[in-house]
Design an enzyme around this catalytic site. Structure first.
Site, PDB file in Angstrom:
ATOM      1  N   GLU A  79       0.867  -1.178   0.000  1.00  0.00           N
ATOM      2  CA  GLU A  79       0.000   0.000   0.000  1.00  0.00           C
ATOM      3  C   GLU A  79       0.901   1.226   0.000  1.00  0.00           C
ATOM      4  O   GLU A  79       2.130   1.115   0.094  1.00  0.00           O
ATOM      5  CB  GLU A  79      -0.942  -0.004   1.206  1.00  0.00           C
ATOM      6  CG  GLU A  79      -2.014  -1.085   1.120  1.00  0.00           C
ATOM      7  CD  GLU A  79      -3.002  -1.041   2.259  1.00  0.00           C
ATOM      8  OE1 GLU A  79      -2.875  -0.203   3.162  1.00  0.00           O
ATOM      9  OE2 GLU A  79      -3.916  -1.887   2.264  1.00  0.00           O
ATOM     10  N   HIS A 137      -8.341   9.943   2.874  1.00  0.00           N
ATOM     11  CA  HIS A 137      -7.966   8.796   2.036  1.00  0.00           C
ATOM     12  C   HIS A 137      -8.073   9.238   0.582  1.00  0.00           C
ATOM     13  O   HIS A 137      -9.072   9.845   0.191  1.00  0.00           O
ATOM     14  CB  HIS A 137      -8.904   7.618   2.299  1.00  0.00           C
ATOM     15  CG  HIS A 137      -8.366   6.322   1.764  1.00  0.00           C
ATOM     16  ND1 HIS A 137      -8.321   6.041   0.422  1.00  0.00           N
ATOM     17  CD2 HIS A 137      -7.841   5.236   2.396  1.00  0.00           C
ATOM     18  CE1 HIS A 137      -7.793   4.836   0.245  1.00  0.00           C
ATOM     19  NE2 HIS A 137      -7.488   4.333   1.438  1.00  0.00           N
ATOM     20  N   ARG A 179      -0.046   8.542   1.629  1.00  0.00           N
ATOM     21  CA  ARG A 179      -1.381   8.933   1.165  1.00  0.00           C
ATOM     22  C   ARG A 179      -1.632  10.434   1.159  1.00  0.00           C
ATOM     23  O   ARG A 179      -2.440  10.906   0.362  1.00  0.00           O
ATOM     24  CB  ARG A 179      -2.459   8.148   1.893  1.00  0.00           C
ATOM     25  CG  ARG A 179      -2.770   8.433   3.258  1.00  0.00           C
ATOM     26  CD  ARG A 179      -3.966   7.605   3.733  1.00  0.00           C
ATOM     27  NE  ARG A 179      -3.880   6.180   3.431  1.00  0.00           N
ATOM     28  CZ  ARG A 179      -4.436   5.240   4.190  1.00  0.00           C
ATOM     29  NH1 ARG A 179      -5.071   5.551   5.296  1.00  0.00           N
ATOM     30  NH2 ARG A 179      -4.366   3.986   3.850  1.00  0.00           N
ATOM     31  N   HIS A 206     -10.799  10.312   6.545  1.00  0.00           N
ATOM     32  CA  HIS A 206     -10.614   8.875   6.770  1.00  0.00           C
ATOM     33  C   HIS A 206     -10.126   8.545   8.175  1.00  0.00           C
ATOM     34  O   HIS A 206     -10.636   7.609   8.802  1.00  0.00           O
ATOM     35  CB  HIS A 206      -9.615   8.353   5.742  1.00  0.00           C
ATOM     36  CG  HIS A 206      -9.333   6.885   5.812  1.00  0.00           C
ATOM     37  ND1 HIS A 206     -10.315   5.932   5.666  1.00  0.00           N
ATOM     38  CD2 HIS A 206      -8.173   6.193   5.998  1.00  0.00           C
ATOM     39  CE1 HIS A 206      -9.772   4.725   5.757  1.00  0.00           C
ATOM     40  NE2 HIS A 206      -8.474   4.857   5.982  1.00  0.00           N
ATOM     41  N   ARG A 224      -0.565   9.079   8.978  1.00  0.00           N
ATOM     42  CA  ARG A 224      -0.424   7.650   9.275  1.00  0.00           C
ATOM     43  C   ARG A 224      -0.033   6.862   8.023  1.00  0.00           C
ATOM     44  O   ARG A 224      -0.603   7.067   6.952  1.00  0.00           O
ATOM     45  CB  ARG A 224      -1.756   7.107   9.818  1.00  0.00           C
ATOM     46  CG  ARG A 224      -1.756   5.612  10.005  1.00  0.00           C
ATOM     47  CD  ARG A 224      -3.013   5.135  10.679  1.00  0.00           C
ATOM     48  NE  ARG A 224      -4.197   5.332   9.883  1.00  0.00           N
ATOM     49  CZ  ARG A 224      -4.600   4.525   8.911  1.00  0.00           C
ATOM     50  NH1 ARG A 224      -3.890   3.466   8.579  1.00  0.00           N
ATOM     51  NH2 ARG A 224      -5.719   4.774   8.260  1.00  0.00           N
TER      52      ARG A 224
HETATM   53  C1  SIN Z   1      -7.198   0.965   2.771  1.00  0.00           C
HETATM   54  O1  SIN Z   1      -7.530  -0.198   2.623  1.00  0.00           O
HETATM   55  O2  SIN Z   1      -6.819   1.692   1.870  1.00  0.00           O
HETATM   56  C2  SIN Z   1      -7.274   1.546   4.135  1.00  0.00           C
HETATM   57  C3  SIN Z   1      -6.086   1.152   4.855  1.00  0.00           C
HETATM   58  C4  SIN Z   1      -5.815   2.133   5.941  1.00  0.00           C
HETATM   59  O3  SIN Z   1      -6.564   3.054   6.188  1.00  0.00           O
HETATM   60  O4  SIN Z   1      -4.748   2.000   6.534  1.00  0.00           O
END
Ligand code: SIN
Length: 554
Positions: A124, A244, A293, A354, A389
């Site tokens: 991610e 997000h 992010r 988010h 985060r």
């Molecule tokens: C996501 O699945 O993108 C959310 C993961 C997160 O908020 O850490």
């Protein structure tokens, strides 16, 4: 701002050793881990599985792969946190994380496996390695919640569902001594009551409902942060609300909880494109779509402005139908429910509120500035997240720091500092029953207005004029306060308190860092601003002070 939500004496009282508020991953782990040390009562606002945990898609980050190390996880976490992480807290997270995940597996959580039987790991944003364990494809939170709730069944933890926590109770020495709560469920003592306890663990989750559009469920109204402020506890880093990058775009008027399109979709190779098909994240960051992010959210917002578009597009058509169905069944179903088939067309996306990287300030064992009051999970500010985060560190933080609270409580409960309060010694937080404090409640009808103010002036893009206007309009709502007590007014008063605290911190931080994006101060200003903003409520005044980090590694 009221000093308590409910002043009259509670109608009923019950006793326990530890009361845990909230039933996401942090609350459930705290309750299970504290149970060997005494009686535990778990209180939750709706059903046990109604909080944010069950909505978590992407997964849980931990250095589980043979070629990964806690040091690498630490490095990625610090980079994402843009100079404001507490290195000791991050070290605890990344070193204790792998075993905490294995413990979860021992409890019965079934993570997805590769054909060789190892835990399948994805990537991610902000992670330089595949390090995210997932379950049910994109239903990780639901599986973790299921496993923990199964473990709760025979644990001896008592449970009260449908109970809105109101205020902290303190003993004469200013120590936490329980909570007042309003029970809404049938078959349980109704109305406002008091739980007298030797320790209180806040695990109430997030505050996304202060904004119009959020990935958070309806219950995420910042109750824990508001309670802590009223109780005189310190909160920190509230300006760092994470947006997000990829939430399904449902039109400009979309309100409430929005469908998330997990970072893992980008982790598996989906690309962000504008309406001409251009990959606009290339050249903005080395990791392109997998940048931290805040960088991706800004990239999307900037491209929307440059092109005048209302949203951007996430293209995962090359996955093919089988991969969408097996790896991302939840997301596929949500998109199809809204008439978009990601197998044949790119998914329209925008950023939305988010996660609160800040919250009730704790030490490395979840202790807040009020003795006997602990916090873990999203409501807490453990120092792990800094200004932003790292993706999928939140479930891990809940797991690791809830367990750390249990370790601390084993000692703290044995120590003289946390004696059970003698009967009759517990007052409401800072108030005596019957002392008039004025209701000061903001009416339920102001919910939409607070969300409009926050989204317009304190959202993903901020500036001095807008924040000043937000502060003025929120203060206006506070001055009109005087609503009838009840669940709607209590929740909205919490939203109002939290929104006002976010705006106070956001006005003060005159720089852009992590998820706090000031258009009028576009750069990061380490000389003036590498430090924390710590907020307390004194009377009805929110006082925010700056604590520089001065040479500390972060
Ligand atoms: C996501 O699945 O993108 C959310 C993961 C997160 O908020 O850490």
């Amino acid at each position: 701002m009221p000093s308590v939500l409910h002043a009259p004496a509670p109608g009923w009282t019950t006793d326990t050793d530890v009361v845990v508020i909230g039933s996401g991953i942090a609350g459930l782990v705290a309750a299970l881990r504290c149970r060997p040390h005494g009686r535990v009562l778990l209180v939750t606002k709706a059903l046990l599985d109604a909080g944010s945990t069950r909505w978590a898609q992407g997964g849980i980050a931990a250095a589980l792969a043979p070629d990964d190390t806690p040091e690498d996880h630490l490095a990625d976490t610090l980079t994402a946190g843009v100079g404001l992480c507490d290195v000791d807290a991050v070290r605890a997270l990344v070193t204790e994380g792998p075993d905490a995940v294995r413990d979860l597996i021992g409890l019965g959580a079934a993570f997805d496996r590769s054909t060789g039987g190892e835990i399948a790991l994805t990537r991610e944003g902000g992670h330089h390695r595949r390090r995210i364990a997932h379950a049910g494809g994109d239903a990780t939170g639901a599986e973790i919640s299921r496993a923990l709730l199964a473990a709760l069944k025979d644990s001896g933890v008592e449970v009260i569902e449908h109970a809105l926590v109101l205020d902290l109770l303190k003993d004469g020495a200013g120590r936490a001594a329980g909570v007042t709560l309003h029970v809404m469920g049938e078959g349980q003592p109704g109305g406002v009551g008091a739980v007298r306890a030797r320790a209180v663990v806040l695990a109430t989750g997030g505050l996304g409902q202060v904004f119009s559009a959020t990935t958070n469920p309806e219950v995420s109204t910042g109750d824990g942060v508001a309670l802590a402020l009223r109780a005189g506890a310190e909160v920190a880093d509230l300006e760092f609300v994470q947006f997000h990058p990829t939430v399904l775009w449902l039109g400009a008027d979309a309100r409430g909880q929005q469908p998330l399109i997990s970072e893992a979709v980008r982790g598996e190779g989906a690309q962000l494109v504008d309406h001409t098909g251009e990959r606009f994240m290339l050249g903005r960051h080395d990791l392109a779509e997998l940048a931290p992010r805040d960088v991706v959210a800004k990239g999307i917002m900037n491209r929307m402005r440059e092109t005048g578009a209302s949203h951007m597009l996430l293209d995962g058509r090359h996955f093919g139908a089988a991969m969408w169905e097996n790896r991302f069944p939840t997301i596929l179903a949500a998109c199809r429910h809204h008439g978009i088939d990601p197998v044949t067309r790119p998914v329209p996306v925008v950023p939305a509120a988010h996660y609160a990287s800040g919250g009730v300030r704790t030490d490395l064992h979840g202790r807040t500035s009020v003795p006997g009051l602990y916090a873990c999970g999203e409501v807490a500010c453990t120092g792990v997240h800094g200004a932003n985060r790292l993706a999928s560190n939140s479930l891990l933080e809940g797991l690791v720091f809830a367990a750390r609270i249990a370790t601390a409580l084993e000692q703290d409960l044995a120590a003289t500092s946390l004696r059970p309060p003698p009967a009759g010694a517990v007052d409401g937080a800072d108030q005596d029953a019957g002392v008039p404090v004025g209701s000061g409640l903001v009416g339920g009808e102001a919910r939409g207005e607070i969300q409009r103010i926050m989204t317009s002036y304190a959202g993903v893009l901020r500036g001095a004029d807008g924040l000043e206007r937000a502060a003025r309009e929120l203060a206006g709502l506070g001055q009109d306060a005087g609503a009838e007590p009840g669940v709607a007014a209590w929740e909205v008063t919490n939203l109002h308190t939290v929104a006002s605290a976010i705006v106070a911190a956001a006005r003060r931080r005159a720089e852009t860092r992590g998820s706090h994006w000031r258009e009028d101060f576009p750069g990061r200003a380490d000389g003036a601003w590498r430090g924390h903003l710590v907020t307390r409520l004194a009377g009805d005044v929110l006082a925010t002070r700056y604590e520089p980090l001065e040479g500390k590694r972060s």
